[in-house]
Motif scaffolding. Sequence first.
Motif, PDB file in Angstrom:
ATOM      1  N   GLY A  99      16.991 -41.331   5.302  1.00  0.00           N
ATOM      2  CA  GLY A  99      15.708 -40.736   4.972  1.00  0.00           C
ATOM      3  C   GLY A  99      15.908 -39.409   4.277  1.00  0.00           C
ATOM      4  N   SER A 100      14.809 -38.875   3.756  1.00  0.00           N
ATOM      5  CA  SER A 100      14.860 -37.550   3.140  1.00  0.00           C
ATOM      6  C   SER A 100      13.479 -36.916   3.217  1.00  0.00           C
ATOM      7  CB  SER A 100      15.336 -37.630   1.687  1.00  0.00           C
ATOM      8  OG  SER A 100      14.408 -38.352   0.897  1.00  0.00           O
ATOM      9  N   ASN A 155      10.848 -39.876   2.435  1.00  0.00           N
ATOM     10  CA  ASN A 155      11.369 -41.157   1.982  1.00  0.00           C
ATOM     11  C   ASN A 155      12.209 -41.742   3.101  1.00  0.00           C
ATOM     12  OD1 ASN A 155      10.502 -41.086  -0.855  1.00  0.00           O
ATOM     13  ND2 ASN A 155      11.872 -39.323  -0.965  1.00  0.00           N
ATOM     14  N   PHE A 156      12.033 -43.032   3.342  1.00  0.00           N
ATOM     15  CA  PHE A 156      12.817 -43.722   4.359  1.00  0.00           C
ATOM     16  C   PHE A 156      13.420 -44.983   3.777  1.00  0.00           C
ATOM     17  CE2 PHE A 156       9.776 -41.227   6.783  1.00  0.00           C
ATOM     18  CZ  PHE A 156      10.628 -40.582   7.665  1.00  0.00           C
ATOM     19  N   SER A 157      14.582 -45.338   4.274  1.00  0.00           N
ATOM     20  CA  SER A 157      15.298 -46.519   3.806  1.00  0.00           C
ATOM     21  C   SER A 157      14.780 -47.782   4.490  1.00  0.00           C
ATOM     22  CB  SER A 157      16.795 -46.377   4.096  1.00  0.00           C
ATOM     23  OG  SER A 157      17.465 -47.567   3.772  1.00  0.00           O
ATOM     24  N   GLU A 177      14.075 -35.928   9.897  1.00  0.00           N
ATOM     25  CA  GLU A 177      13.466 -35.592   8.600  1.00  0.00           C
ATOM     26  C   GLU A 177      12.301 -34.623   8.762  1.00  0.00           C
ATOM     27  OE1 GLU A 177      15.135 -36.063   6.066  1.00  0.00           O
ATOM     28  OE2 GLU A 177      16.496 -37.544   6.914  1.00  0.00           O
ATOM     29  N   LEU A 178      11.492 -34.794   9.792  1.00  0.00           N
ATOM     30  CA  LEU A 178      10.372 -33.875  10.009  1.00  0.00           C
ATOM     31  C   LEU A 178      10.841 -32.468  10.375  1.00  0.00           C
ATOM     32  CD1 LEU A 178       7.813 -36.200  11.817  1.00  0.00           C
ATOM     33  CD2 LEU A 178       7.616 -35.224   9.509  1.00  0.00           C
ATOM     34  N   GLU A 207      13.162 -26.181   8.664  1.00  0.00           N
ATOM     35  CA  GLU A 207      14.488 -25.687   8.269  1.00  0.00           C
ATOM     36  C   GLU A 207      15.095 -26.703   7.307  1.00  0.00           C
ATOM     37  OE1 GLU A 207      17.054 -22.693   8.162  1.00  0.00           O
ATOM     38  OE2 GLU A 207      15.365 -22.636   9.542  1.00  0.00           O
ATOM     39  N   PHE A 208      15.272 -26.285   6.043  1.00  0.00           N
ATOM     40  CA  PHE A 208      15.636 -27.228   4.993  1.00  0.00           C
ATOM     41  C   PHE A 208      17.156 -27.360   4.811  1.00  0.00           C
ATOM     42  CE2 PHE A 208      14.870 -29.159   0.746  1.00  0.00           C
ATOM     43  CZ  PHE A 208      13.928 -30.075   1.153  1.00  0.00           C
TER      44      PHE A 208
END
Length: 188
Positions: free
Chosen positions: A105-106, A114-116, A134-135, A140-141
């Motif tokens: 995911g991203s 986005n998830f696979s 992801e959340l 925090e990126f």
Amino acid sequence: MRIVLQFKVTPTFHIESDYFTFNVDFTDRPDNYMRCKSKLHYTYFITRDFDYRTDLNQLFLNMLIIEVMRERAKVEIPPLVQKVATEFNIPLKRISIKDIHSRWGSFSSIGNLNFSVWLMLIPPHLVDYVVRHELAHFYEFNHSPRFWAEVDKLYGESGKGRAMERQMKACSRELFRRLAEERRSTTL
């Protein structure tokens, strides 16, 4: 080097996950067709003269399986994302389900997730982990200690994020090993 996730589909092909089952079987009907029971159990019937060994037909069958996984992921993942995001007041833009091979995911800087589709092959508690992971990027990126503290907050338990990451890595290794083994051992 890019890892290509692909199945070697034969007339006895079978996938069973917590989210769906998919089988390939022969039919005496004149055309190939798909049967779906309750959106959880899929069988693709192939005619006896369908040459499943060709690269083109393997590509077709793999695309069919990926679309089944995408359909299931669109049903399973967005409600989970919404639940966790709502609980922690995380604003969302768009949730996409893609045939991503390089990550589970991203989270983009503008709030898109986005998830696979391949998440549909792993246990639900690890899908939940990917969603929380992801959340946590909303706060925090990166993957600094502060990021892992945010993952822990989303779980409500100290150390849970790193523990789930270890489980996820082990599950990923096992899934990739099984796919590679299946491709080596199945004779077309």
